[in-house]
Design a protein around this motif. Structure first.
Motif, PDB file in Angstrom:
ATOM      1  N   PHE A  76       0.783  -0.786  -0.060  1.00 31.42           N
ATOM      2  CA  PHE A  76       0.236  -0.244  -0.025  1.00 31.42           C
ATOM      3  C   PHE A  76       0.879   0.852  -0.255  1.00 31.42           C
ATOM      4  O   PHE A  76       2.344   1.037   0.800  1.00 31.42           O
ATOM      5  CB  PHE A  76      -1.160   0.231   1.283  1.00 31.42           C
ATOM      6  N   VAL A  77       0.465   2.122  -0.922  1.00 30.82           N
ATOM      7  CA  VAL A  77       1.425   3.471  -0.709  1.00 30.82           C
ATOM      8  C   VAL A  77       0.797   4.447  -0.889  1.00 30.82           C
ATOM      9  O   VAL A  77      -0.326   5.053  -1.352  1.00 30.82           O
ATOM     10  CB  VAL A  77       1.808   3.185  -2.703  1.00 30.82           C
ATOM     11  N   ASN A  78       0.903   5.663  -0.272  1.00 31.95           N
ATOM     12  CA  ASN A  78       0.479   6.333   0.305  1.00 31.95           C
ATOM     13  C   ASN A  78       0.783   7.749  -0.516  1.00 31.95           C
ATOM     14  O   ASN A  78       2.022   8.356  -0.785  1.00 31.95           O
ATOM     15  CB  ASN A  78       0.769   6.812   1.595  1.00 31.95           C
ATOM     16  N   SER A  79       0.089   7.852  -1.551  1.00 30.11           N
ATOM     17  CA  SER A  79       0.450   8.765  -2.437  1.00 30.11           C
ATOM     18  C   SER A  79      -0.737   9.780  -3.369  1.00 30.11           C
ATOM     19  O   SER A  79      -2.088   9.287  -2.362  1.00 30.11           O
ATOM     20  CB  SER A  79       0.584   7.632  -4.135  1.00 30.11           C
ATOM     21  N   THR A  80      -0.575  11.094  -4.470  1.00 30.90           N
ATOM     22  CA  THR A  80      -1.020  10.974  -4.938  1.00 30.90           C
ATOM     23  C   THR A  80      -2.143  10.830  -5.604  1.00 30.90           C
ATOM     24  O   THR A  80      -1.966   9.886  -6.183  1.00 30.90           O
ATOM     25  CB  THR A  80      -0.783  12.918  -5.564  1.00 30.90           C
ATOM     26  N   ASP A 121      -2.743  11.794  -8.683  1.00 24.51           N
ATOM     27  CA  ASP A 121      -1.800  11.183 -10.218  1.00 24.51           C
ATOM     28  C   ASP A 121      -0.547  10.161  -9.769  1.00 24.51           C
ATOM     29  O   ASP A 121       0.211  10.300 -11.175  1.00 24.51           O
ATOM     30  CB  ASP A 121      -1.941  12.940 -10.748  1.00 24.51           C
ATOM     31  N   PHE A 122      -0.085   9.892  -8.700  1.00 26.50           N
ATOM     32  CA  PHE A 122       0.946   8.664  -8.980  1.00 26.50           C
ATOM     33  C   PHE A 122       0.530   7.999  -9.643  1.00 26.50           C
ATOM     34  O   PHE A 122      -0.266   6.849  -9.091  1.00 26.50           O
ATOM     35  CB  PHE A 122       1.205   8.964  -7.245  1.00 26.50           C
ATOM     36  N   PRO A 123       1.681   7.482 -10.343  1.00 28.09           N
ATOM     37  CA  PRO A 123       1.544   6.436 -11.047  1.00 28.09           C
ATOM     38  C   PRO A 123       2.799   5.176 -10.590  1.00 28.09           C
ATOM     39  O   PRO A 123       2.487   4.079 -11.588  1.00 28.09           O
ATOM     40  CB  PRO A 123       1.998   6.822 -12.398  1.00 28.09           C
ATOM     41  N   ASP A 124       2.961   4.918 -10.383  1.00 33.96           N
ATOM     42  CA  ASP A 124       4.620   4.226  -9.608  1.00 33.96           C
ATOM     43  C   ASP A 124       4.490   3.549  -8.563  1.00 33.96           C
ATOM     44  O   ASP A 124       5.613   2.964  -7.802  1.00 33.96           O
ATOM     45  CB  ASP A 124       5.603   4.969  -9.562  1.00 33.96           C
ATOM     46  N   HIS A 125       3.130   2.715  -8.014  1.00 27.81           N
ATOM     47  CA  HIS A 125       3.019   2.221  -7.002  1.00 27.81           C
ATOM     48  C   HIS A 125       3.676   1.189  -7.367  1.00 27.81           C
ATOM     49  O   HIS A 125       4.251   0.226  -6.357  1.00 27.81           O
ATOM     50  CB  HIS A 125       1.489   1.882  -6.912  1.00 27.81           C
ATOM     51  N   PRO A 126       3.540   0.101  -8.530  1.00 27.61           N
ATOM     52  CA  PRO A 126       4.509  -0.660  -8.262  1.00 27.61           C
ATOM     53  C   PRO A 126       5.967  -0.895  -8.137  1.00 27.61           C
ATOM     54  O   PRO A 126       6.835  -1.882  -7.777  1.00 27.61           O
ATOM     55  CB  PRO A 126       3.938  -1.946  -9.670  1.00 27.61           C
ATOM     56  N   LYS A 127       6.722  -0.020  -8.855  1.00 30.42           N
ATOM     57  CA  LYS A 127       7.986   0.386  -8.847  1.00 30.42           C
ATOM     58  C   LYS A 127       8.368   0.464  -6.995  1.00 30.42           C
ATOM     59  O   LYS A 127       9.181   0.410  -6.945  1.00 30.42           O
ATOM     60  CB  LYS A 127       8.605   1.687  -9.403  1.00 30.42           C
ATOM     61  N   VAL A 128       7.348   1.477  -6.794  1.00 29.48           N
ATOM     62  CA  VAL A 128       7.775   1.128  -4.958  1.00 29.48           C
ATOM     63  C   VAL A 128       7.643  -0.037  -4.164  1.00 29.48           C
ATOM     64  O   VAL A 128       8.754  -0.228  -3.396  1.00 29.48           O
ATOM     65  CB  VAL A 128       6.194   2.223  -4.595  1.00 29.48           C
ATOM     66  N   ILE A 129       6.651  -0.991  -4.923  1.00 28.34           N
ATOM     67  CA  ILE A 129       6.671  -2.389  -3.807  1.00 28.34           C
ATOM     68  C   ILE A 129       7.768  -3.267  -4.751  1.00 28.34           C
ATOM     69  O   ILE A 129       7.886  -4.197  -3.832  1.00 28.34           O
ATOM     70  CB  ILE A 129       5.334  -2.834  -4.049  1.00 28.34           C
ATOM     71  N   ASN A 130       8.556  -2.451  -4.990  1.00 23.99           N
ATOM     72  CA  ASN A 130       9.583  -3.168  -5.839  1.00 23.99           C
ATOM     73  C   ASN A 130      11.183  -3.319  -4.820  1.00 23.99           C
ATOM     74  O   ASN A 130      11.615  -4.663  -4.917  1.00 23.99           O
ATOM     75  CB  ASN A 130      10.569  -2.869  -6.995  1.00 23.99           C
ATOM     76  N   ALA A 137       3.371 -13.935  -5.551  1.00 20.66           N
ATOM     77  CA  ALA A 137       1.866 -13.243  -6.280  1.00 20.66           C
ATOM     78  C   ALA A 137       2.113 -11.669  -5.435  1.00 20.66           C
ATOM     79  O   ALA A 137       2.820 -11.855  -3.729  1.00 20.66           O
ATOM     80  CB  ALA A 137       0.933 -13.873  -6.271  1.00 20.66           C
ATOM     81  N   ARG A 138       1.857 -10.657  -6.031  1.00 23.82           N
ATOM     82  CA  ARG A 138       1.480  -8.940  -5.334  1.00 23.82           C
ATOM     83  C   ARG A 138       0.098  -8.562  -5.700  1.00 23.82           C
ATOM     84  O   ARG A 138      -0.009  -8.264  -7.727  1.00 23.82           O
ATOM     85  CB  ARG A 138       2.745  -8.764  -5.856  1.00 23.82           C
ATOM     86  N   ALA A 139       0.070  -7.549  -4.755  1.00 25.42           N
ATOM     87  CA  ALA A 139      -0.556  -6.089  -5.429  1.00 25.42           C
ATOM     88  C   ALA A 139      -0.086  -5.020  -5.355  1.00 25.42           C
ATOM     89  O   ALA A 139       0.132  -5.175  -4.290  1.00 25.42           O
ATOM     90  CB  ALA A 139      -2.132  -6.208  -4.457  1.00 25.42           C
ATOM     91  N   ALA A 140      -0.359  -3.833  -5.603  1.00 25.54           N
ATOM     92  CA  ALA A 140       0.183  -2.736  -4.837  1.00 25.54           C
ATOM     93  C   ALA A 140      -0.327  -1.521  -5.313  1.00 25.54           C
ATOM     94  O   ALA A 140      -0.908  -1.677  -6.945  1.00 25.54           O
ATOM     95  CB  ALA A 140       2.134  -2.694  -6.395  1.00 25.54           C
ATOM     96  N   VAL A 141      -0.797  -0.800  -4.562  1.00 27.51           N
ATOM     97  CA  VAL A 141      -2.125  -0.142  -4.892  1.00 27.51           C
ATOM     98  C   VAL A 141      -1.249   0.847  -3.958  1.00 27.51           C
ATOM     99  O   VAL A 141      -0.789   1.638  -3.264  1.00 27.51           O
ATOM    100  CB  VAL A 141      -3.709  -0.832  -4.583  1.00 27.51           C
ATOM    101  N   VAL A 174       3.366  -2.783   3.892  1.00 31.54           N
ATOM    102  CA  VAL A 174       3.701  -4.273   3.528  1.00 31.54           C
ATOM    103  C   VAL A 174       2.686  -5.007   4.025  1.00 31.54           C
ATOM    104  O   VAL A 174       3.360  -4.919   5.485  1.00 31.54           O
ATOM    105  CB  VAL A 174       4.767  -4.160   2.549  1.00 31.54           C
ATOM    106  N   GLU A 175       2.234  -6.311   3.574  1.00 32.54           N
ATOM    107  CA  GLU A 175       1.783  -7.214   4.483  1.00 32.54           C
ATOM    108  C   GLU A 175       2.147  -8.504   3.918  1.00 32.54           C
ATOM    109  O   GLU A 175       2.520  -8.063   2.707  1.00 32.54           O
ATOM    110  CB  GLU A 175       0.582  -7.433   4.282  1.00 32.54           C
ATOM    111  N   ALA A 176       2.446  -9.776   4.318  1.00 34.00           N
ATOM    112  CA  ALA A 176       2.470 -11.001   3.682  1.00 34.00           C
ATOM    113  C   ALA A 176       1.867 -12.274   3.336  1.00 34.00           C
ATOM    114  O   ALA A 176       1.222 -12.441   5.160  1.00 34.00           O
ATOM    115  CB  ALA A 176       4.390 -11.204   3.763  1.00 34.00           C
TER     116      ALA A 176
END
Length: 155
Positions: free
Chosen positions: A98-102, A104-113, A130-134, A147-149
């Motif tokens: 989970f990414v705290n974001s504005t 219009d921020f498009p890069d959630h997957p890059k962050v969770i990488n 397997a993964r979700a990045a939101v 992050v949870e797992a």
């Protein structure tokens, strides 16, 4: 004989923080059979919260990736506290980030990488998951990432 996971962490110049106590009405880990469901972990160190802020509003992708890696370290601390050894990890099954974001921020997957790449570098094939990045409007205490797992462990 292969190195232990904690030895590998040391070779990466990393160490486990203490397992954080719950900040609400939940438990840090639930085990059912060979699966551990690890509650969301935030970027906490013994010195306190790290990486407070919002992606897209001043928090860099690189800092948010470091936050995600710290969350992953906290996941491992919870696992060790539950099963006693990181060497009992059979596989990282699923990661939700989970990414705290504005808006219009498009890069959630890059962050969770930051968490995903860390798990793969530490566990190799067993770290692929397997993964979700939101993106979310806010996170506890204003942190940038949570992050949870779900992790499979050996008996």
């Amino acid at each position: 004989m292969t190195d232990s996971i904690e030895d590998k962490l040391k070779s990466m110049n990393l160490s486990l923080p203490p397992a954080a106590k719950p900040a609400g009405s939940y438990v840090p880990v639930v085990q059912t059979g060979s699966l551990l469901f690890v509650s969301g972990q935030i970027p906490m160190t013994p010195e306190g919260l790290q990486y407070v802020g919002k992606c897209g509003a001043g928090m860099s992708i690189e800092d948010a990736q470091a936050a995600a890696q710290l969350c992953a370290l906290n996941i491992l601390a919870q696992i060790k506290g539950t099963v006693g050894s990181l060497d009992k990890i059979a596989r990282i099954v699923k990661v939700n980030g989970f990414v705290n974001s504005t808006p219009d921020f498009p890069d959630h997957p890059k962050v969770i990488n930051g968490a995903s790449d860390f798990f793969v570098s530490l566990f190799g094939e067993k770290g692929k998951h397997a993964r979700a990045a939101v993106g979310v409007a806010n996170l506890p205490f204003g942190v940038s990432v949570e992050v949870e797992a779900v992790v499979e462990v050996l008996p």
